[in-house]
Write an enzyme that holds these catalytic residues in place. Structure first.
Site, PDB file in Angstrom:
ATOM      1  N   ARG A   1       7.683 -13.532   7.593  1.00 33.04           N
ATOM      2  CA  ARG A   1       6.746 -13.165   6.521  1.00 33.04           C
ATOM      3  C   ARG A   1       6.880 -14.187   5.389  1.00 33.04           C
ATOM      4  O   ARG A   1       7.861 -14.922   5.311  1.00 33.04           O
ATOM      5  CB  ARG A   1       7.091 -11.785   5.918  1.00 33.04           C
TER       6      ARG A   1
ATOM      7  N   GLY B   1       2.136   1.670   1.733  1.00 37.85           N
ATOM      8  CA  GLY B   1       3.575   1.454   1.817  1.00 37.85           C
ATOM      9  C   GLY B   1       3.874   0.312   2.755  1.00 37.85           C
ATOM     10  O   GLY B   1       2.964  -0.410   3.164  1.00 37.85           O
TER      11      GLY B   1
ATOM     12  N   LYS C   1       8.974  -1.685   1.232  1.00 36.01           N
ATOM     13  CA  LYS C   1       8.754  -2.844   2.096  1.00 36.01           C
ATOM     14  C   LYS C   1      10.086  -3.565   2.321  1.00 36.01           C
ATOM     15  O   LYS C   1      11.094  -3.213   1.717  1.00 36.01           O
ATOM     16  CB  LYS C   1       7.717  -3.757   1.452  1.00 36.01           C
TER      17      LYS C   1
ATOM     18  N   TYR D   1      -4.912   0.899   7.853  1.00 41.91           N
ATOM     19  CA  TYR D   1      -4.774   0.406   6.466  1.00 41.91           C
ATOM     20  C   TYR D   1      -5.541  -0.920   6.287  1.00 41.91           C
ATOM     21  O   TYR D   1      -6.268  -1.100   5.310  1.00 41.91           O
ATOM     22  CB  TYR D   1      -3.283   0.233   6.170  1.00 41.91           C
TER      23      TYR D   1
HETATM   24  P1  NAD Z   1       1.961   1.662  -4.957  1.00 43.00           P
HETATM   25  O1  NAD Z   1       1.991   2.655  -3.850  1.00 43.00           O
HETATM   26  O2  NAD Z   1       3.182   1.471  -5.761  1.00 43.00           O
HETATM   27  O3  NAD Z   1       0.750   1.970  -5.940  1.00 43.00           O
HETATM   28  C1  NAD Z   1      -0.436   2.588  -5.516  1.00 43.00           C
HETATM   29  C2  NAD Z   1      -0.702   3.752  -6.461  1.00 43.00           C
HETATM   30  O4  NAD Z   1      -1.934   4.391  -6.062  1.00 43.00           O
HETATM   31  C3  NAD Z   1       0.387   4.820  -6.408  1.00 43.00           C
HETATM   32  O5  NAD Z   1       0.988   5.003  -7.669  1.00 43.00           O
HETATM   33  C4  NAD Z   1      -0.345   6.068  -5.956  1.00 43.00           C
HETATM   34  O6  NAD Z   1       0.116   7.262  -6.537  1.00 43.00           O
HETATM   35  C5  NAD Z   1      -1.774   5.762  -6.362  1.00 43.00           C
HETATM   36  N1  NAD Z   1      -2.697   6.607  -5.630  1.00 43.00           N
HETATM   37  C6  NAD Z   1      -2.633   6.969  -4.321  1.00 43.00           C
HETATM   38  N2  NAD Z   1      -3.613   7.859  -4.046  1.00 43.00           N
HETATM   39  C7  NAD Z   1      -4.307   8.057  -5.192  1.00 43.00           C
HETATM   40  C8  NAD Z   1      -5.401   8.872  -5.536  1.00 43.00           C
HETATM   41  N3  NAD Z   1      -5.983   9.664  -4.630  1.00 43.00           N
HETATM   42  N4  NAD Z   1      -5.854   8.836  -6.801  1.00 43.00           N
HETATM   43  C9  NAD Z   1      -5.263   8.060  -7.739  1.00 43.00           C
HETATM   44  N5  NAD Z   1      -4.211   7.258  -7.463  1.00 43.00           N
HETATM   45  C10 NAD Z   1      -3.729   7.267  -6.205  1.00 43.00           C
HETATM   46  O7  NAD Z   1       1.503   0.265  -4.286  1.00 43.00           O
HETATM   47  P2  NAD Z   1       1.443  -1.198  -4.915  1.00 43.00           P
HETATM   48  O8  NAD Z   1       2.401  -2.024  -4.158  1.00 43.00           O
HETATM   49  O9  NAD Z   1       1.520  -1.140  -6.376  1.00 43.00           O
HETATM   50  O10 NAD Z   1      -0.019  -1.631  -4.432  1.00 43.00           O
HETATM   51  C11 NAD Z   1      -1.123  -1.688  -5.324  1.00 43.00           C
HETATM   52  C12 NAD Z   1      -2.360  -2.118  -4.546  1.00 43.00           C
HETATM   53  O11 NAD Z   1      -2.127  -3.390  -3.920  1.00 43.00           O
HETATM   54  C13 NAD Z   1      -2.757  -1.165  -3.414  1.00 43.00           C
HETATM   55  O12 NAD Z   1      -4.151  -1.124  -3.303  1.00 43.00           O
HETATM   56  C14 NAD Z   1      -2.170  -1.822  -2.183  1.00 43.00           C
HETATM   57  O13 NAD Z   1      -2.851  -1.445  -1.004  1.00 43.00           O
HETATM   58  C15 NAD Z   1      -2.360  -3.290  -2.517  1.00 43.00           C
HETATM   59  N6  NAD Z   1      -1.422  -4.156  -1.800  1.00 43.00           N
HETATM   60  C16 NAD Z   1      -0.103  -4.162  -2.129  1.00 43.00           C
HETATM   61  C17 NAD Z   1       0.771  -5.005  -1.426  1.00 43.00           C
HETATM   62  C18 NAD Z   1       2.228  -5.090  -1.742  1.00 43.00           C
HETATM   63  O14 NAD Z   1       2.922  -5.902  -1.114  1.00 43.00           O
HETATM   64  N7  NAD Z   1       2.742  -4.316  -2.682  1.00 43.00           N
HETATM   65  C19 NAD Z   1       0.287  -5.814  -0.401  1.00 43.00           C
HETATM   66  C20 NAD Z   1      -1.058  -5.758  -0.098  1.00 43.00           C
HETATM   67  C21 NAD Z   1      -1.916  -4.942  -0.818  1.00 43.00           C
HETATM   68  N1  GDD Z   2      10.102  -1.885   5.427  1.00 45.92           N
HETATM   69  C1  GDD Z   2      11.117  -2.369   6.164  1.00 45.92           C
HETATM   70  N2  GDD Z   2      12.333  -1.758   6.099  1.00 45.92           N
HETATM   71  N3  GDD Z   2      10.887  -3.423   6.977  1.00 45.92           N
HETATM   72  C2  GDD Z   2      11.918  -3.892   7.702  1.00 45.92           C
HETATM   73  C3  GDD Z   2      13.202  -3.326   7.649  1.00 45.92           C
HETATM   74  C4  GDD Z   2      13.434  -2.200   6.817  1.00 45.92           C
HETATM   75  O1  GDD Z   2      14.513  -1.650   6.711  1.00 45.92           O
HETATM   76  N4  GDD Z   2      14.012  -4.022   8.497  1.00 45.92           N
HETATM   77  C5  GDD Z   2      13.261  -4.988   9.032  1.00 45.92           C
HETATM   78  N5  GDD Z   2      11.993  -4.904   8.578  1.00 45.92           N
HETATM   79  C6  GDD Z   2      10.865  -5.735   9.020  1.00 45.92           C
HETATM   80  C7  GDD Z   2       9.682  -4.928   9.546  1.00 45.92           C
HETATM   81  O2  GDD Z   2       9.954  -4.469  10.859  1.00 45.92           O
HETATM   82  C8  GDD Z   2       8.571  -5.985   9.512  1.00 45.92           C
HETATM   83  O3  GDD Z   2       8.588  -6.735  10.692  1.00 45.92           O
HETATM   84  C9  GDD Z   2       8.987  -6.858   8.308  1.00 45.92           C
HETATM   85  O4  GDD Z   2      10.339  -6.499   7.966  1.00 45.92           O
HETATM   86  C10 GDD Z   2       8.116  -6.672   7.085  1.00 45.92           C
HETATM   87  O5  GDD Z   2       7.984  -5.287   6.844  1.00 45.92           O
HETATM   88  P1  GDD Z   2       7.273  -4.681   5.533  1.00 45.92           P
HETATM   89  O6  GDD Z   2       7.693  -5.450   4.344  1.00 45.92           O
HETATM   90  O7  GDD Z   2       7.532  -3.212   5.538  1.00 45.92           O
HETATM   91  O8  GDD Z   2       5.722  -4.836   5.855  1.00 45.92           O
HETATM   92  P2  GDD Z   2       4.706  -6.021   6.246  1.00 45.92           P
HETATM   93  O9  GDD Z   2       5.089  -7.340   5.673  1.00 45.92           O
HETATM   94  O10 GDD Z   2       4.504  -6.000   7.716  1.00 45.92           O
HETATM   95  O11 GDD Z   2       3.408  -5.482   5.527  1.00 45.92           O
HETATM   96  C11 GDD Z   2       3.494  -5.284   4.107  1.00 45.92           C
HETATM   97  O12 GDD Z   2       2.804  -6.280   3.427  1.00 45.92           O
HETATM   98  C12 GDD Z   2       1.403  -6.206   3.526  1.00 45.92           C
HETATM   99  C13 GDD Z   2       0.797  -7.387   2.822  1.00 45.92           C
HETATM  100  O13 GDD Z   2       1.393  -8.576   3.207  1.00 45.92           O
HETATM  101  C14 GDD Z   2       3.016  -3.870   3.784  1.00 45.92           C
HETATM  102  O14 GDD Z   2       3.458  -3.495   2.486  1.00 45.92           O
HETATM  103  C15 GDD Z   2       1.551  -3.741   3.804  1.00 45.92           C
HETATM  104  O15 GDD Z   2       1.186  -2.460   3.245  1.00 45.92           O
HETATM  105  C16 GDD Z   2       0.956  -4.868   2.956  1.00 45.92           C
HETATM  106  O16 GDD Z   2      -0.432  -4.774   2.938  1.00 45.92           O
END
Ligand code: NAD
Ligand code: GDD
Length: 331
Positions: free
Chosen positions: A219, A75, A189, A146
């Site tokens: 970001r 997340g 996010k 993570y």
């Molecule tokens: P998401 O949470 O929407 O999708 C991940 C899915 O994995 C979910 O549907 C969840 O139910 C499933 N999952 C969790 N535990 C499981 C289990 N035990 N068995 C089977 N499925 C399971 O996240 P997303 O944004 O679609 O991310 C997809 C991939 O990309 C992930 O590996 C995430 O770490 C990576 N990633 C995403 C972002 C981003 O910005 N969205 C950034 C960096 C990395």
């Molecule tokens: N989520 C969220 N919600 N973030 C907020 C908010 C809010 O209401 N208000 C401000 N922010 C700020 C957070 O404090 C952080 O500094 C920035 O926005 C970005 O937050 P996120 O989007 O939640 O996460 P991230 O960019 O630090 O990390 C995400 O991206 C990674 C890859 O680039 C996460 O999703 C990671 O799981 C992912 O791997």
């Protein structure tokens, strides 16, 4: 036509990937612990399997040529800044079993979805930071559990490639956003959270929008369509080392709010509140992906946020309508 497994197919990126692969005519198996939340999956087969379990990974990877492993317990900052034990435990099991099951079942290519969260905290302490190159991940010091899991699982891919000749690919996503992504509930996010908050401001007439921290943290954000194209290009490339997949346009969270408010056509009042902030600044260096693929993400932040905002405003409108009909039934 290829036979392809997408894990995490009930999630945001996995669902979009299944749609894209089906449009290209492939046979697709989706696997997740849940179905997609906002629309049905077009996968040929959708299995509900917990991929922390070895035998389920064997079932999932049977008779497929390509594996896109996207499943993870993940997340935004609201989720990954806590829940370290659970995230590390779950994701180590998923990644370790998935790569081994793919190898044992004779899969041709395996792609692991890593994250910009692998980069060390000491390179991300200023808002105006240098973009992160792939080699900057070492010496390692990711901020959260993570990111540690992602880094270890990247190494697993590299060692499987070097020692077993297994065809692995590694992509490091930089904050991917778009329609059909989680927009409430605690795992969302920043782009989705800000779209939701601005939509609520617009629909309720209360202009206050809460932002975690001073909003000057930075970001880069990448639209889902670019992510889906890039991921498939990486799978089909010959490159087995980690590649950034993100844009290199650095914005502050305050700027992100301004862009979304412009799209919504309203003026908002920013209220800066305590909240998990993660690293102070993060950007993607795209030199390597340009060299390897001759391509990098194309869609502007304004265009991507416009499409995302429209979808989230619609979700918020429906939710507010449901809540007001519940109130009128009970009153
Ligand atoms: P998401 O949470 O929407 O999708 C991940 C899915 O994995 C979910 O549907 C969840 O139910 C499933 N999952 C969790 N535990 C499981 C289990 N035990 N068995 C089977 N499925 C399971 O996240 P997303 O944004 O679609 O991310 C997809 C991939 O990309 C992930 O590996 C995430 O770490 C990576 N990633 C995403 C972002 C981003 O910005 N969205 C950034 C960096 C990395
Ligand atoms: N989520 C969220 N919600 N973030 C907020 C908010 C809010 O209401 N208000 C401000 N922010 C700020 C957070 O404090 C952080 O500094 C920035 O926005 C970005 O937050 P996120 O989007 O939640 O996460 P991230 O960019 O630090 O990390 C995400 O991206 C990674 C890859 O680039 C996460 O999703 C990671 O799981 C992912 O791997």
């Amino acid at each position: 036509m290829s036979k392809i497994l997408v894990t995490g197919a009930g999630g945001f990126i996995g669902h979009h990937l299944v749609k894209s692969l089906k449009e290209q005519g492939h046979w697709v198996r989706g696997v997740d612990i849940k179905h997609p939340e906002y629309e049905p999956s077009p996968a040929d087969e959708f299995l509900i399997l917990d991929l922390r379990r070895w035998e389920n990974c064997l079932t999932a990877t049977k008779d497929v040529e390509y594996v896109y492993n996207l499943s993870a317990d993940m997340g935004g900052m609201g989720f990954i800044s806590s829940n370290h034990a659970r995230i590390l435990h779950n994701n180590i099991l998923i990644s370790t079993h998935m790569i081994e099951a793919s190898r044992v079942n004779g899969v041709d290519r395996y792609l692991f979805t890593s994250s910009a969260c692998v980069y060390p905290e000491y390179r991300q302490q200023e808002a105006n930071i240098a973009p992160l190159k792939e080699e900057d991940a070492y010496p390692a010091d990711p901020q959260d559990a993570y990111g540690w899991e992602k880094l270890v699982s990247e190494r697993l891919c590299i060692h499987y490639h070097d020692e077993y000749g297994f065809n692995t690919r590694i992509v490091r996503f930089h904050n991917i956003y778009g329609p059909l992504g989680t927009w409430d509930g605690g795992r969302e996010k920043a782009p989705a959270a800000i779209c939701r908050k601005v939509a609520i401001a617009k629909l309720t007439g209360n202009p206050e929008v809460e932002i975690w921290g001073d909003g000057e943290q930075t970001r880069s954000f990448c639209y889902i369509d670019d992510c889906i194209v890039g991921m498939q290009k990486i799978m089909m490339s010959d490159y087995h080392l980690p590649l950034n997949l993100g844009t290199d346009r650095l914005v502050t969270i305050n700027q992100l709010v301004d862009i979304v408010a412009d799209i919504a056509g309203i003026k908002v009042i920013k209220k800066h509140v305590p909240g998990p902030q993660g690293v102070r600044g993060r950007n993607s260096d795209n030199t390597r992906i340009r060299q390897v693929l001759g391509w990098e993400p194309q869609i502007s932040l304004e265009e991507g946020l416009r499409r995302t905002y429209e979808w989230i405003e619609d979700q918020v409108r429906q939710k507010l309508a449901r809540e007001s009909s519940k109130v009128s039934v009970s009153s």
